[in-house]
Design a protein around this motif. Structure first.
Motif, mmCIF file in Angstrom:
data_model
loop_
_atom_site.group_PDB
_atom_site.id
_atom_site.type_symbol
_atom_site.label_atom_id
_atom_site.label_comp_id
_atom_site.label_asym_id
_atom_site.label_seq_id
_atom_site.Cartn_x
_atom_site.Cartn_y
_atom_site.Cartn_z
ATOM 1 N N TRP A 20 0.825 -1.215 0.000
ATOM 2 C CA TRP A 20 0.000 0.000 0.000
ATOM 3 C C TRP A 20 0.855 1.258 0.000
ATOM 4 O O TRP A 20 0.570 2.228 0.681
ATOM 5 C CB TRP A 20 -1.058 -0.001 1.130
ATOM 6 C CG TRP A 20 -2.423 -0.371 0.590
ATOM 7 C CD1 TRP A 20 -2.796 -0.390 -0.707
ATOM 8 C CD2 TRP A 20 -3.594 -0.774 1.345
ATOM 9 N NE1 TRP A 20 -4.110 -0.787 -0.833
ATOM 10 C CE2 TRP A 20 -4.622 -1.015 0.405
ATOM 11 C CE3 TRP A 20 -3.863 -0.934 2.709
ATOM 12 C CZ2 TRP A 20 -5.905 -1.419 0.785
ATOM 13 C CZ3 TRP A 20 -5.135 -1.329 3.073
ATOM 14 C CH2 TRP A 20 -6.154 -1.574 2.130
ATOM 15 N N TRP A 21 1.969 1.193 -0.753
ATOM 16 C CA TRP A 21 2.821 2.348 -1.080
ATOM 17 C C TRP A 21 3.630 2.868 0.122
ATOM 18 O O TRP A 21 4.201 3.948 0.051
ATOM 19 C CB TRP A 21 2.010 3.526 -1.665
ATOM 20 C CG TRP A 21 1.000 3.150 -2.690
ATOM 21 C CD1 TRP A 21 0.901 1.962 -3.367
ATOM 22 C CD2 TRP A 21 -0.083 3.942 -3.179
ATOM 23 N NE1 TRP A 21 -0.158 1.985 -4.244
ATOM 24 C CE2 TRP A 21 -0.792 3.183 -4.139
ATOM 25 C CE3 TRP A 21 -0.516 5.232 -2.903
ATOM 26 C CZ2 TRP A 21 -1.904 3.655 -4.814
ATOM 27 C CZ3 TRP A 21 -1.635 5.714 -3.577
ATOM 28 C CH2 TRP A 21 -2.318 4.929 -4.518
ATOM 29 N N ALA A 22 3.684 2.095 1.184
ATOM 30 C CA ALA A 22 4.311 2.614 2.400
ATOM 31 C C ALA A 22 5.760 2.175 2.568
ATOM 32 O O ALA A 22 6.593 2.938 3.049
ATOM 33 C CB ALA A 22 3.506 2.176 3.620
ATOM 34 N N GLY A 40 -2.575 8.533 7.307
ATOM 35 C CA GLY A 40 -2.513 9.668 6.387
ATOM 36 C C GLY A 40 -3.749 10.543 6.484
ATOM 37 O O GLY A 40 -3.663 11.770 6.517
ATOM 38 N N CYS A 41 -4.926 9.900 6.538
ATOM 39 C CA CYS A 41 -6.146 10.722 6.537
ATOM 40 C C CYS A 41 -6.254 11.552 7.812
ATOM 41 O O CYS A 41 -6.836 12.633 7.790
ATOM 42 C CB CYS A 41 -7.399 9.884 6.287
ATOM 43 S SG CYS A 41 -7.860 8.849 7.653
ATOM 44 N N SER A 42 -5.674 11.088 8.920
ATOM 45 C CA SER A 42 -5.736 11.912 10.141
ATOM 46 C C SER A 42 -4.848 13.148 10.002
ATOM 47 O O SER A 42 -5.158 14.203 10.566
ATOM 48 C CB SER A 42 -5.319 11.155 11.401
ATOM 49 O OG SER A 42 -5.435 9.795 11.252
ATOM 50 N N TYR A 94 -7.428 12.247 -4.136
ATOM 51 C CA TYR A 94 -7.787 11.352 -3.027
ATOM 52 C C TYR A 94 -6.922 11.720 -1.816
ATOM 53 O O TYR A 94 -5.711 11.875 -1.940
ATOM 54 C CB TYR A 94 -7.536 9.890 -3.418
ATOM 55 C CG TYR A 94 -7.781 8.925 -2.279
ATOM 56 C CD1 TYR A 94 -9.069 8.468 -2.007
ATOM 57 C CD2 TYR A 94 -6.734 8.492 -1.468
ATOM 58 C CE1 TYR A 94 -9.306 7.601 -0.946
ATOM 59 C CE2 TYR A 94 -6.959 7.624 -0.414
ATOM 60 C CZ TYR A 94 -8.243 7.185 -0.162
ATOM 61 O OH TYR A 94 -8.470 6.338 0.892
ATOM 62 N N HIS A 95 -7.590 11.832 -0.651
ATOM 63 C CA HIS A 95 -6.844 12.226 0.547
ATOM 64 C C HIS A 95 -7.171 11.370 1.756
ATOM 65 O O HIS A 95 -6.849 11.750 2.873
ATOM 66 C CB HIS A 95 -7.091 13.712 0.833
ATOM 67 C CG HIS A 95 -6.730 14.585 -0.323
ATOM 68 N ND1 HIS A 95 -5.420 14.860 -0.659
ATOM 69 C CD2 HIS A 95 -7.496 15.182 -1.273
ATOM 70 C CE1 HIS A 95 -5.400 15.617 -1.751
ATOM 71 N NE2 HIS A 95 -6.637 15.814 -2.149
ATOM 72 N N GLY A 96 -7.826 10.243 1.541
ATOM 73 C CA GLY A 96 -8.147 9.362 2.655
ATOM 74 C C GLY A 96 -9.646 9.167 2.781
ATOM 75 O O GLY A 96 -10.436 9.814 2.081
ATOM 76 N N VAL A 127 -3.912 19.369 -2.633
ATOM 77 C CA VAL A 127 -3.659 18.522 -3.810
ATOM 78 C C VAL A 127 -2.617 17.453 -3.515
ATOM 79 O O VAL A 127 -1.746 17.634 -2.661
ATOM 80 C CB VAL A 127 -3.166 19.333 -5.044
ATOM 81 C CG1 VAL A 127 -4.281 20.196 -5.628
ATOM 82 C CG2 VAL A 127 -1.930 20.154 -4.747
ATOM 83 N N GLU A 128 -2.736 16.361 -4.247
ATOM 84 C CA GLU A 128 -1.664 15.364 -4.311
ATOM 85 C C GLU A 128 -0.643 15.937 -5.302
ATOM 86 O O GLU A 128 -1.004 16.285 -6.423
ATOM 87 C CB GLU A 128 -2.193 14.044 -4.866
ATOM 88 C CG GLU A 128 -3.144 13.307 -3.955
ATOM 89 C CD GLU A 128 -3.763 12.113 -4.677
ATOM 90 O OE1 GLU A 128 -3.103 11.073 -4.786
ATOM 91 O OE2 GLU A 128 -4.911 12.243 -5.146
ATOM 92 N N PRO A 129 0.615 16.043 -4.908
ATOM 93 C CA PRO A 129 1.589 16.672 -5.787
ATOM 94 C C PRO A 129 2.033 15.779 -6.950
ATOM 95 O O PRO A 129 2.486 14.655 -6.746
ATOM 96 C CB PRO A 129 2.773 16.944 -4.850
ATOM 97 C CG PRO A 129 2.636 15.905 -3.775
ATOM 98 C CD PRO A 129 1.181 15.615 -3.625
ATOM 99 N N GLY A 185 -2.603 9.362 -7.096
ATOM 100 C CA GLY A 185 -2.338 7.928 -6.950
ATOM 101 C C GLY A 185 -3.579 7.080 -7.092
ATOM 102 O O GLY A 185 -3.690 6.249 -8.004
ATOM 103 N N SER A 186 -4.543 7.288 -6.216
ATOM 104 C CA SER A 186 -5.710 6.399 -6.183
ATOM 105 C C SER A 186 -6.566 6.523 -7.435
ATOM 106 O O SER A 186 -7.294 5.609 -7.779
ATOM 107 C CB SER A 186 -6.546 6.685 -4.944
ATOM 108 O OG SER A 186 -5.746 6.483 -3.803
ATOM 109 N N ALA A 187 -6.474 7.666 -8.120
ATOM 110 C CA ALA A 187 -7.259 7.837 -9.351
ATOM 111 C C ALA A 187 -6.653 7.026 -10.491
ATOM 112 O O ALA A 187 -7.189 7.014 -11.597
ATOM 113 C CB ALA A 187 -7.310 9.306 -9.736
HETATM 114 N N1 PMP Z 1 -3.488 10.878 0.928
HETATM 115 C C1 PMP Z 1 -3.038 10.182 -0.127
HETATM 116 C C2 PMP Z 1 -2.449 10.906 -1.281
HETATM 117 C C3 PMP Z 1 -3.131 8.789 -0.123
HETATM 118 O O1 PMP Z 1 -2.701 8.100 -1.198
HETATM 119 C C4 PMP Z 1 -3.675 8.139 0.999
HETATM 120 C C5 PMP Z 1 -3.798 6.627 1.076
HETATM 121 N N2 PMP Z 1 -3.538 5.900 -0.022
HETATM 122 C C6 PMP Z 1 -4.127 8.915 2.068
HETATM 123 C C7 PMP Z 1 -4.002 10.286 2.004
HETATM 124 C C8 PMP Z 1 -4.732 8.299 3.275
HETATM 125 O O2 PMP Z 1 -3.787 7.669 4.031
HETATM 126 P P1 PMP Z 1 -4.233 6.546 5.083
HETATM 127 O O3 PMP Z 1 -4.744 5.390 4.265
HETATM 128 O O4 PMP Z 1 -2.969 6.225 5.810
HETATM 129 O O5 PMP Z 1 -5.274 7.150 5.929
#
Ligand code: PMP
Length: 415
Positions: free
Chosen positions: A45-47, A105-107, A138-140, A195-197, A201-203
Motif C-alpha cells: 500500500w505504497w508505504a 494519512g487521513c488523520s 484522493y486524501h483518505g 492537492v496530491e503533488p 495515486g488512487s485515481a
Molecule cells: N493521501 C493520499 C495521497 C493517499 O494516497 C492516501 C492513502 N492511499 C491517504 C491520504 C490516506 O492515508 P491513510 O490510508 O494512511 O489514511
C-alpha cells in the motif's frame, strides 16, 4: 479459523477465495503461510519504501518499546517527538514550522483541513471555510478527507454528508487557467486548496506537471488561499526527489505525510505547518485560538523512533538518489510494452511505472493479477492499470524480473 475481519476495499465476492495469509516479510519479499514468496511490487500500500524487516528500523522499534511505549503529547513531550518535529521542519524549504502528529494519512489530512479553517477564524476571516481539492484527487477515507477528494462509486453512500463546494479540474493538458478561474471565483470562501503533488495515486497514477503545481502555489498566495500538499503517497523519494513538491520549487503552507514517514513500520503521520499559521493558534488575545484537536497516538514514541530510523536510512543509504537512478532504468525496461496492441499508455514518474491497458482488457485484469501472483508478484491493478511502485531498495535484477513478468503476462492474456 473463520475470517472475522471487516476487510478494507474488499468485495464479498473476493472473500469467496482463500485470502493469501502473509506471515513474514524480508527485503522486497513477502512470504505466505504455505512458504510461497512474493515480490511486493506495490510497497505494501505504497508505504514500505525500505522493504520489510530492515534491521535498523526493527532495532529502533524494539529499543523504544522497552524505554517508553506511550506518552501523551497534550501539554507533555518526549525526546523522540521533539527530535522528529525538528527534523521534519529541517526537511522543508523554510524550517520555521511546527508539526501536528497523527497516525494514518487521513488523520494528518483532517488536521490540515481543520487548521486551515481555524486559521482564518483565528484572524477574523471566519467566512473562509472551504477546503477544495482536485477532480479525482484522493486524501483518505475519513469524511473531511472525502470532502476534499473525488466522489466516485466507492464514495456514493456518503455523498450527502461530504461537502464538495467546488473543485479544481485535473490539468490533463497542463493548462493552469481553468484552475485559476475556480480559485479567483471562490477566493472569498476558500480557506485552502489541497492537492496530491504531481500524481493522483488512487485515481490511477494520473500525472501532471511541476509547472502546474508552481502556478497553483503562486495563485493561492496571490488570492489569500492556503496550499496544503498531500505527500502521504509521494513523499520520501517515490518521485525521485525527497518530496514531490520539490520538483516545483515551492514552499507549501502545510505538508501532510504518512506511509513513507516510518517506511511503513509504524502508523505515524504528520502535518507540517508554517509558523505564520501556527502562531495564530494563541490564547493570548481576547479570543482563545487554541487547537483543540488531537489523537491518542499523536507523536507515539515508538512511531517516532521508527520515523527517525527511517529518515536516517533514507539519508545514510542515499535511498532517494538511488531511487531516482533506478527510475530511469525501470522506464527503459518498460518502454517496449508501449508496442503491445492492448496497451493504451505508459506513464512514468520517479519509481512509479504505469501500464494502462485498453478498456476492453477489463474482463482479463483479475486473471492477469492472479497469474502474476502465482508467478510470485504481488501487483494491485487499479482499473485497467498495472503499476510498479516497488520498495526503493529493489535491485536491478529483481526489478527487471518484475517488468519482464508483467510484459509476458500481458502478452499471454492479450495476444
Ligand atoms: N493521501 C493520499 C495521497 C493517499 O494516497 C492516501 C492513502 N492511499 C491517504 C491520504 C490516506 O492515508 P491513510 O490510508 O494512511 O489514511
Amino acid at each position: 479459523m473463520k475470517n472475522k475481519i471487516f476487510h478494507p476495499y474488499t468485495t464479498f465476492s473476493a472473500l469467496k477465495n482463500k485470502l493469501p495469509n502473509l506471515v513474514r516479510g524480508e527485503g522486497i519479499y513477502l512470504f505466505d503461510d504455505e512458504g510461497n514468496k512474493y515480490v511486493d511490487i506495490v510497497s505494501s500500500w505504497w508505504a514500505c519504501a525500505l522493504g520489510h524487516g530492515h534491521p535498523k528500523v526493527v532495532k529502533a522499534i524494539q529499543d523504544q518499546a522497552g524505554i517508553l511505549q506511550h506518552s501523551i503529547t497534550g501539554s507533555l513531550t518526549h525526546p523522540n517527538v521533539l527530535t522528529l518535529a525538528e527534523r521534519l521542519a529541517s526537511l522543508m524549504p523554510t524550517p520555521d514550522r511546527h508539526s501536528v502528529f497523527a497516525s494514518d494519512g487521513c488523520s494528518a489530512v483532517e488536521a490540515a483541513i481543520k487548521i486551515a479553517i481555524q486559521y482564518w477564524y483565528n484572524i477574523d476571516r471566519p467566512e473562509k471555510t472551504w477546503v477544495i481539492g482536485m477532480d479525482q484527487g484522493y486524501h483518505g477515507d475519513s469524511l473531511g478527507a472525502l470532502g476534499a477528494g473525488f466522489v466516485d462509486d466507492f464514495h456514493k453512500p456518503y455523498e450527502k454528508v461530504t461537502s464538495h463546494p467546488a473543485k479544481l479540474p485535473f490539468p490533463a493538458d497542463g493548462d493552469f487557467e481553468p484552475s485559476r478561474k475556480v480559485i479567483e471565483e471562490h477566493k472569498a470562501q476558500l480557506a485552502a486548496v489541497i492537492v496530491e503533488p504531481l500524481c493522483l495515486g488512487s485515481a490511477g497514477m494520473k500525472i501532471y506537471s511541476a509547472d502546474y503545481l508552481k502556478q497553483l502555489a503562486d495563485c493561492c498566495a496571490e488570492n489569500n488561499v492556503l496550499l496544503i500538499i498531500d505527500e502521504v503517497a509521494m513523499g520520501f523519494g517515490r518521485t525521485g526527489k525527497r518530496f514531490a513538491f520539490n520538483h516545483a520549487g515551492i514552499d507549501p503552507d502545510m505538508v501532510c505525510m504518512g506511509k513513507g514517514l516510518t517506511a511503513g513500520y509504524m502508523p505515524l503521520s504528520a502535518c507540517v505547518v508554517k509558523d505564520e499559521i501556527y502562531n495564530t493558534f494563541t490564547d493570548d488575545g481576547e479570543k482563545d485560538c487554541t487547537f483543540y484537536h488531537g489523537n491518542t497516538y499523536a507523536g507515539h514514541p515508538i512511531g517516532c523512533a521508527a520515523a527517525l530510523a527511517a529518515l536516517d536510512i533514507y539519508e545514510d543509504e542515499g535511498t532517494v538518489e538511488r531511487g531516482a537512478e533506478m527510475a530511469e532504468k525501470m522506464k527503459q525496461w518498460m518502454l517496449p510494452m508501449a508496442e503491445l496492441d492492448c496497451v493504451k499508455e505508459l506513464r512514468f514518474l520517479g519509481m512509479i511505472g504505469v501500464v494502462e491497458l485498453k478498456p476492453e482488457t477489463k474482463p482479463l485484469i483479475a486473471q492477469m493479477k492472479q497469474s502474476l501472483f502465482e508467478q510470485g508478484y504481488l501487483f494491485r491493478p487499479l482499473g485497467t492499470m498495472f503499476y510498479l511502485m516497488p520498495p526503493l531498495i529493489i535491485s536491478d535484477d529483481e526489478l527487471k524480473g518484475a517488468v519482464y513478468a508483467l510484459q509476458q503476462t500481458i502478452e499471454e492474456f492479450c495476444p
